[in-house]
Write an enzyme that holds these catalytic residues in place. Structure first.
Site, PDB file in Angstrom:
ATOM      1  N   CYS A 138      43.471 115.706-102.130  1.00  0.00           N
ATOM      2  CA  CYS A 138      44.864 115.522-101.585  1.00  0.00           C
ATOM      3  C   CYS A 138      45.598 114.217-102.310  1.00  0.00           C
ATOM      4  CB  CYS A 138      44.911 115.503-100.015  1.00  0.00           C
ATOM      5  SG  CYS A 138      44.553 116.954 -99.176  1.00  0.00           S
TER       6      CYS A 138
ATOM      7  N   ARG B  90      42.027 114.769-108.519  1.00  0.00           N
ATOM      8  CA  ARG B  90      41.516 114.569-107.070  1.00  0.00           C
ATOM      9  C   ARG B  90      41.253 116.052-106.662  1.00  0.00           C
ATOM     10  NH1 ARG B  90      43.430 109.485-104.816  1.00  0.00           N
ATOM     11  NH2 ARG B  90      43.336 110.045-102.764  1.00  0.00           N
TER      12      ARG B  90
ATOM     13  N   TRP C 147      44.374 119.892-100.744  1.00  0.00           N
ATOM     14  CA  TRP C 147      43.018 120.367-100.638  1.00  0.00           C
ATOM     15  C   TRP C 147      42.582 121.014 -99.694  1.00  0.00           C
ATOM     16  CZ3 TRP C 147      37.620 119.191 -99.379  1.00  0.00           C
ATOM     17  CH2 TRP C 147      36.682 119.710-100.265  1.00  0.00           C
TER      18      TRP C 147
ATOM     19  N   ASN D 245      47.669 112.864 -95.903  1.00  0.00           N
ATOM     20  CA  ASN D 245      45.910 112.916 -96.275  1.00  0.00           C
ATOM     21  C   ASN D 245      45.172 112.486 -95.245  1.00  0.00           C
ATOM     22  OD1 ASN D 245      47.107 113.782 -98.756  1.00  0.00           O
ATOM     23  ND2 ASN D 245      46.356 111.669 -99.841  1.00  0.00           N
ATOM     24  N   GLY D 246      44.076 113.203 -94.916  1.00  0.00           N
ATOM     25  CA  GLY D 246      43.292 112.904 -94.135  1.00  0.00           C
ATOM     26  C   GLY D 246      42.840 113.926 -92.852  1.00  0.00           C
TER      27      GLY D 246
ATOM     28  N   GLU E 249      20.946 113.909-113.505  1.00  0.00           N
ATOM     29  CA  GLU E 249      22.086 113.821-113.785  1.00  0.00           C
ATOM     30  C   GLU E 249      22.528 114.862-114.853  1.00  0.00           C
ATOM     31  OE1 GLU E 249      24.798 112.818-112.835  1.00  0.00           O
ATOM     32  OE2 GLU E 249      26.254 112.332-114.468  1.00  0.00           O
TER      33      GLU E 249
ATOM     34  N   LYS F 142      25.595 117.637-114.063  1.00  0.00           N
ATOM     35  CA  LYS F 142      26.679 117.912-114.915  1.00  0.00           C
ATOM     36  C   LYS F 142      26.686 119.433-115.217  1.00  0.00           C
ATOM     37  CE  LYS F 142      28.565 115.246-114.405  1.00  0.00           C
ATOM     38  NZ  LYS F 142      28.422 113.794-113.892  1.00  0.00           N
TER      39      LYS F 142
ATOM     40  N   GLU G  20      27.912 121.716-112.208  1.00  0.00           N
ATOM     41  CA  GLU G  20      29.402 121.527-111.378  1.00  0.00           C
ATOM     42  C   GLU G  20      30.297 121.853-112.431  1.00  0.00           C
ATOM     43  OE1 GLU G  20      29.451 116.417-112.297  1.00  0.00           O
ATOM     44  OE2 GLU G  20      30.796 117.512-110.627  1.00  0.00           O
TER      45      GLU G  20
ATOM     46  N   HIS H 207       3.374 121.438-109.237  1.00  0.00           N
ATOM     47  CA  HIS H 207       3.317 121.684-107.943  1.00  0.00           C
ATOM     48  C   HIS H 207       4.160 122.804-107.425  1.00  0.00           C
ATOM     49  CE1 HIS H 207       0.858 118.098-107.776  1.00  0.00           C
ATOM     50  NE2 HIS H 207       1.405 117.555-108.599  1.00  0.00           N
TER      51      HIS H 207
ATOM     52  N   LYS I 283      37.760 115.166-107.154  1.00  0.00           N
ATOM     53  CA  LYS I 283      37.517 113.816-107.743  1.00  0.00           C
ATOM     54  C   LYS I 283      36.987 112.962-106.649  1.00  0.00           C
ATOM     55  CE  LYS I 283      36.740 111.205-111.413  1.00  0.00           C
ATOM     56  NZ  LYS I 283      35.323 111.503-111.927  1.00  0.00           N
TER      57      LYS I 283
HETATM   58  O1  M6R Z   1      33.691 108.042-106.544  1.00  0.00           O
HETATM   59  P1  M6R Z   1      32.518 108.285-106.361  1.00  0.00           P
HETATM   60  O2  M6R Z   1      31.696 107.630-107.356  1.00  0.00           O
HETATM   61  O3  M6R Z   1      31.978 107.556-105.051  1.00  0.00           O
HETATM   62  O4  M6R Z   1      31.979 109.775-106.183  1.00  0.00           O
HETATM   63  C1  M6R Z   1      30.628 110.280-105.911  1.00  0.00           C
HETATM   64  C2  M6R Z   1      30.528 111.642-106.072  1.00  0.00           C
HETATM   65  O5  M6R Z   1      31.356 112.490-105.238  1.00  0.00           O
HETATM   66  C3  M6R Z   1      30.567 111.919-107.813  1.00  0.00           C
HETATM   67  O6  M6R Z   1      29.768 111.164-108.590  1.00  0.00           O
HETATM   68  C4  M6R Z   1      30.183 113.378-107.951  1.00  0.00           C
HETATM   69  O7  M6R Z   1      29.067 113.572-107.746  1.00  0.00           O
HETATM   70  C5  M6R Z   1      30.741 113.828-109.284  1.00  0.00           C
HETATM   71  N1  M6R Z   1      31.932 114.832-109.421  1.00  0.00           N
HETATM   72  C6  M6R Z   1      29.762 113.957-110.439  1.00  0.00           C
HETATM   73  O8  M6R Z   1      30.173 114.340-111.782  1.00  0.00           O
END
Ligand code: M6R
Length: 607
Positions: A2, A27, A74, A100-101, A480, A484, A487, A503, A602
Site C-alpha cells: 500500500c 511496494r 494491496w 495503510n495498515g 538466497e 531469488k 520469487e 538424508h 516490497k
Molecule cells: O525490507 P526487509 O529487508 O525487512 O524485507 C525482508 C524480506 O521481506 C525481503 O528480504 C524479501 O524476502 C525479499 N523480497 C527477498 O528478495
C-alpha cells in the site's frame, strides 16, 4: 505494501499524485485510486491493476485541482475490486481518506455505524471514513483525533474534507508517513521517493503523531494532542538514483549497482592501520561491548540469509555466540535475553512489521537493540538506539539484491570491530580489510559474465525444479539463490547444506533436476566436492560456482561459472551474484514481471 501520496499547493495535483504512486509501485499493489478537490467537491477515480489503468481513466474523467490524495492498495480485507480501492468516502462524499495498515476492530465499529451509515466496500479502511463523519461537528482535526482513539490497529492515514479545502490531516500508527516541505506546497507520502523531484526537506511522523498540513504550514501533534516541533531533515538520495539508468529492469540495475554501493557501505568505516572497522552508530562504550556475551540477528527473507552470513562472521572473528532468528518466530517464542545481549535488526525497508515487533520485544526485555537498515529515516532506523545504514541506495525491485550484499558488508564490519576488540589479531584484521578493497573489482568481473549466465538460463528454461547446495558460509548463499529463483521466476527450488543431501533430498534427483552447487576453494572444498559427486552419480545436471583456476571442477560440471578467489568470509559477496543474474534471466526468458512478482510486496508492513 500500500502506498499513500498527498499534495496541497498551487500546482495541478493529478500528475504529482500519479507520479508519486509510480515511485511507490515497488511496494506492491493491485489497485489504485485518486481523489482531488476541484473547488466545489471532491472527485474520485479508481481502477484495478496497474497505475496506467488509473491514468487512462483520469483522462476521461475531467479530474483537476490543487489538493488531492492518492493510494495504491494491496488487498487484505476485501477482494481486488474497484469498490475496495482507496480513497474511501463518508456518506456525504465530503470527507475522503486513504489508509495503510489494518483496523483490527473494524467489524465491531462497522456494526455500530451501520445503522446510520451506508458502507459500499468490504474494507476495514472505509470504517474510518464513517467513524470520522460520525464524530465530525465542524472541526476536522478533532473528529480525526477522537476517531483514532476508538480504533485498534495500525494506520498511516490522510484525510481531506470539502469544508476544509486548504487542509490535509495525516496520522500515523504503525504505517510510515513522511511529510515533504516545499515552497507554497507540501507533500505527504508513505516514504520520501514521491516527493524527491520537488523537495529534499522532510519530516518523519512518529507513531501516535498527527499533522495538519496546508500549503504554507505543517503543524504536528503528539499522542496527547500537544503541539510538537519536529526537525526538518534533508534526504540525500536524488531522483536519478531511483531511476532505471538505461537498464530494462530495476532488478538488473540493482545487481549491477553492487560494485558501487559496496564501496559506499565501507567508505569511512575502516581503519587499515588498526586492522579494524569503526561503526560509530553502534553507540556502545568499550565496556559495554566487552560485556556482550550473545548476539542475536533478527530479520526476514533475504535479510535473514544475510544474517546467517553474519553469524559465521561474528563467531569466527569475535568468538561471541551468535544466533539468527526469523523475526516472525522470535516475537512469539519468549526469547531469553538480558542486558548482555546485543540484538541487530536487519532490514532493507526498515518497515518490516515482524522485524519491528521483534526488536520492540528485545528492547522491552533489556537487550541492546541496533538496526542495520537501508531506508534512511525508516521506523526501524528511528526506533533502535543506534545502528548503521547500509547505503545501498533506493532498492525498487521487489527481489532484494544490492541490499543483501550491503547487509553482509556491514555485518562483516561489525564482526571485525567486535573481533578486534577481543581476540582477533591485527594481521588478520588487516588481511580482511585488504580483501575488502578488492571486492568491488571482483564483483565487476563476475558481472562481465552476464551474457554467459543468460545462456545457461536459456538452456535450463524448461526445468521445473532446482536444488541449490552450499556448505558453511555458502549455505546462506544457496538459500538466497533459491529464494531469488522462486520469487521472480516462480520455479520450484530448494536449498540444502551439501551434507544434508543424502538424508532425504537425494531421492528427488534425476536427469531432469538441475543442481546449482557452490564449490569454491575454501576449507570445505573437498566436502562439497564429494556432495557434487553424489549429485553426478544420480545424473542430475550440475551448474557449478567455482574458483577461478580450478580446472578440475570442469570435469564435475555441465556448466561452470568462475568467480575470483577471496577470503572465505567474503565469499558470499561474490558467490551470490551469479545466482542473482541466473534468477533474473530465467524470469525474463519466462516472461515474468521481474520487478513486481505476483503476490509479493516490497515492504511487508503487516504481520
Ligand atoms: O525490507 P526487509 O529487508 O525487512 O524485507 C525482508 C524480506 O521481506 C525481503 O528480504 C524479501 O524476502 C525479499 N523480497 C527477498 O528478495
Amino acid at each position: 505494501m500500500c502506498g499513500i501520496v498527498g499534495y496541497i499547493g498551487k500546482k495541478e495535483s493529478l500528475p504529482i499524485l500519479l507520479n508519486g504512486l509510480r515511485r511507490l509501485e515497488y511496494r506492491g499493489y493491485d489497485s489504485a485510486g485518486v481523489a482531488i478537490f476541484n473547488g466545489e467537491k471532491i472527485k474520485q477515480v479508481k481502477s484495478v491493476g496497474k497505475i496506467e489503468n488509473l491514468l487512462k481513466k483520469t483522462k476521461t474523467e475531467n479530474i483537476f485541482g490543487a489538493v488531492g490524495i492518492a493510494h495504491t492498495r494491496w488487498a487484505t480485507h476485501g477482494g481486488v475490486k474497484e469498490i475496495n480501492a482507496h480513497p474511501h468516502a463518508d456518506c456525504t462524499g465530503k470527507l475522503v481518506l486513504v489508509h495503510n495498515g489494518i483496523i483490527e476492530n473494524y467489524r465491531e465499529l462497522k456494526t455500530k455505524l451501520s445503522a446510520k451509515h451506508k458502507f459500499i466496500s468490504e474494507t476495514d479502511s472505509e470504517v474510518l471514513a464513517h467513524l470520522i463523519e460520525e464524530n465530525y461537528t465542524g472541526n476536522l482535526h478533532e473528529a480525526v483525533k477522537k476517531s483514532l482513539f476508538q480504533v485498534q490497529g495500525t494506520y498511516g492515514l490522510v484525510v481531506m474534507h470539502v469544508d476544509h479545502p486548504e487542509l490535509l490531516i495525516a496520522a500515523r500508527m504503525g504505517s510510515p508517513l513522511v511529510i515533504g516541505i516545499g515552497e507554497e506546497e507540501n507533500f505527504i507520502a508513505s516514504d520520501a521517493t514521491p516527493m524527491l523531484a520537488y523537495t529534499k526537506k522532510v519530516i518523519f511522523l512518529e507513531d501516535g503523531e498527527m499533522a495538519d498540513i496546508t500549503k504554507d504550514s505543517v503543524q504536528t501533534y503528539n499522542v496527547q494532542d500537544n503541539f510538537v516541533s519536529k526537525q526538518i531533515e534533508e534526504i540525500d538520495w536524488d531522483e536519478a538514483q531511483a531511476q532505471l539508468q538505461g537498464f530494462p529492469h530495476f532488478m538488473l540495475k540493482e545487481i549491477f549497482d553492487q560494485p558501487t554501493v559496496f564501496k559506499d557501505a565501507i567508505r569511512g568505516r575502516t581503519n587499515m592501520e588498526e586492522g579494524t572497522a569503526h561503526l560509530g552508530g553502534l553507540n556502545m562504550t568499550a565496556e559495554e561491548m566487552k560485556n556482550i556475551n550473545r548476539i542475536i540477528l533478527i530479520a526476514c527473507g533475504t535479510a535473514s540469509y544475510a544474517a546467517m552470513v553474519g553469524k559465521y562472521a561474528f563467531e569466527r572473528l569475535s568468538g561471541i555466540p551468535t544466533e539468527v532468528d526469523v523475526a516472525s518466530e522470535f516475537r512469539y517464542r519468549d526469547p531469553i535475553i538480558d542486558e548482555h545481549t546485543l540484538v541487530f535488526g536487519i532490514s532493507q525497508s526498515g518497515e518490516t512489521a515482524d522485524t519491528l515487533a521483534a526488536l520492540r520485544e528485545a528492547k522491552r526485555k533489556g537487550a541492546f537493540v541496533r538496526g542495520i537498515v537501508n531506508v534512511v529515516g525508516s521506523t526501524i532506523a528511528r526506533e533502535t538506539d543506534g545502528g548503521t545504514y547500509i547505503h545501498a541506495g533506493p532498492e525498487l525491485a521487489v527481489a532484494s539484491t544490492k541490499a543483501y550484499t550491503n547487509m553482509i558488508t556491514v555485518l562483516l564490519l561489525y564482526a571485525l570491530q567486535f573481533g578486534r576488540s577481543r581476540r582477533l589479531s591485527l594481521a588478520t584484521g588487516q588481511r580482511l580489510l585488504n580483501a575488502f578493497l578488492e571486492i568491488s573489482e571482483k564483483m565487476q568481473k563476475i558481472l562481465s559474465q552476464n551474457e554467459e549466465i543468460k545462456k545457461i538460463a536459456e538452456k535450463y528454461k524448461n526445468s521445473q525444479d532446482f536444488f541449490f547446495l552450499g556448505r558453511g558460509i555458502n549455505y546462506p548463499v544457496a538459500l538466497e539463490g533459491s529464494l531469488k529463483l522462486k520469487e521472480i521466476s516462480y520455479i520450484h527450488s530448494e536449498a540444502y547444506p551439501g551434507g544434508e543431501l543424502k538424508h532425504g533430498p537425494l531421492a528427488l534427483l534425476s536427469s531432469e533436476f538441475p543442481v546449482f552447487a557452490i564449490m569454491t576453494k575454501n576449507q570445505l572444498y573437498e566436502k562439497m566436492r564429494s556432495n557434487v559427486e553424489e549429485v553426478r552419480a544420480r545424473k542430475a545436471p550440475v551448474i557449478l560456482i567455482a574458483t577461478e583456476g580450478d580446472e578440475q571442477a570442469k570435469e564435475l560440471s555441465d556448466e561452470i561459472i568462475y568467480v575470483p578467489k577471496t577470503m572465505e568470509l567474503l565469499e558470499p559477496l561474490l558467490n551470490t551474484i551469479p545466482l542473482q543474474l541466473f534468477a533474473y534471466h530465467m524470469a525474463v526468458i519466462l516472461g515474468k514481471d521481474v520487478d513486481r512478482p505476483r503476490n509479493l510486496a516490497k515492504s511487508v508492513t503487516v504481520e
